[in-house]
Design an enzyme around this catalytic site. Sequence first.
Site, PDB file in Angstrom:
ATOM      1  N   ARG A  48       0.876  -1.172   0.000  1.00  0.00           N
ATOM      2  CA  ARG A  48       0.000   0.000   0.000  1.00  0.00           C
ATOM      3  C   ARG A  48       0.908   1.214   0.000  1.00  0.00           C
ATOM      4  O   ARG A  48       1.741   1.373   0.894  1.00  0.00           O
ATOM      5  CB  ARG A  48      -0.889  -0.011   1.247  1.00  0.00           C
ATOM      6  CG  ARG A  48      -1.691   1.288   1.490  1.00  0.00           C
ATOM      7  CD  ARG A  48      -2.722   1.523   0.400  1.00  0.00           C
ATOM      8  NE  ARG A  48      -3.733   2.484   0.796  1.00  0.00           N
ATOM      9  CZ  ARG A  48      -3.582   3.818   0.728  1.00  0.00           C
ATOM     10  NH1 ARG A  48      -2.448   4.345   0.307  1.00  0.00           N
ATOM     11  NH2 ARG A  48      -4.579   4.607   1.105  1.00  0.00           N
ATOM     12  N   GLU A  56     -10.853   5.765  -5.401  1.00  0.00           N
ATOM     13  CA  GLU A  56     -11.286   4.387  -5.590  1.00  0.00           C
ATOM     14  C   GLU A  56     -11.648   4.146  -7.058  1.00  0.00           C
ATOM     15  O   GLU A  56     -12.060   5.066  -7.761  1.00  0.00           O
ATOM     16  CB  GLU A  56     -12.500   4.090  -4.708  1.00  0.00           C
ATOM     17  CG  GLU A  56     -12.228   4.223  -3.220  1.00  0.00           C
ATOM     18  CD  GLU A  56     -11.168   3.264  -2.742  1.00  0.00           C
ATOM     19  OE1 GLU A  56     -11.209   2.075  -3.129  1.00  0.00           O
ATOM     20  OE2 GLU A  56     -10.293   3.684  -1.984  1.00  0.00           O
ATOM     21  N   ARG A  92      -0.663  -5.584   5.046  1.00  0.00           N
ATOM     22  CA  ARG A  92       0.027  -5.092   3.859  1.00  0.00           C
ATOM     23  C   ARG A  92       1.233  -4.246   4.266  1.00  0.00           C
ATOM     24  O   ARG A  92       1.209  -3.565   5.282  1.00  0.00           O
ATOM     25  CB  ARG A  92      -0.914  -4.253   2.988  1.00  0.00           C
ATOM     26  CG  ARG A  92      -2.110  -5.003   2.458  1.00  0.00           C
ATOM     27  CD  ARG A  92      -3.044  -4.093   1.684  1.00  0.00           C
ATOM     28  NE  ARG A  92      -3.589  -3.013   2.508  1.00  0.00           N
ATOM     29  CZ  ARG A  92      -4.508  -2.151   2.107  1.00  0.00           C
ATOM     30  NH1 ARG A  92      -4.992  -2.244   0.872  1.00  0.00           N
ATOM     31  NH2 ARG A  92      -4.959  -1.207   2.919  1.00  0.00           N
TER      32      ARG A  92
END
Length: 226
Positions: A48, A56, A92
């Site tokens: 990330r 998005e 992540r």
Amino acid sequence: MLFRILLVVPLLFSPSVALAQNKPATIVSIGDGDTLRIREAGQVITVRLGCIDAPERSQTPWGQQSTSRLKQLLPPGTAVQVRTITRDRYGRTVAELYIGKQSVNLQMVKDGQAVVYRQYLSGCAATKDQYLQAEVQAKKQRLGFWNQKSPVMPWDYRRGKRSSNPQINKVASSTRTQSLPNCTNSDCNCSDFQTQVQAQQVLKAFPGDKFRLDGDNDGVACESLR
């Protein structure tokens, strides 16, 4: 006694101090404008991008444009340097990626394809001002995400406070009453599901892959759970 001291002193300068240095890796695939997979030390991991937040993919067309730009910057096989910042609650790796001396994270902000994530900007403390200035310039030039009248910040969009597509909110509201995981009320990750079938149900319930469960855009959510 002197011999022991000579053995111990070098340990104070052991290679462990180099942990903060960038690590080499290669790009495997791009999920969206701030999420991707890399191969590092023989392992494929999800990254990330730290200090930024990209629209998005369901924030049409800004999410698609952001994803496309990151794919341009980081085609599969591209060699990058990884500066790990932390790990998020989904496991992540949160990191800043570099091609040579160029920060990919910062470039996304310069291009107007991502915004500064002020809540987590401390992860880029040394270049904080560069990020903020890059965003100011992108706004002035109305680049990418900023080329719209009322930009909805990605974090607001995810929380459902506002939406450039009311139909998304309508679908989300109707599905929350169904037997879906609690994470659909905030943010879902593949680690939130017990089975791939459950992840697929959420993917179908939220058009546009709101939770980024289909990283390779093949219509199958969380393939690692199979």
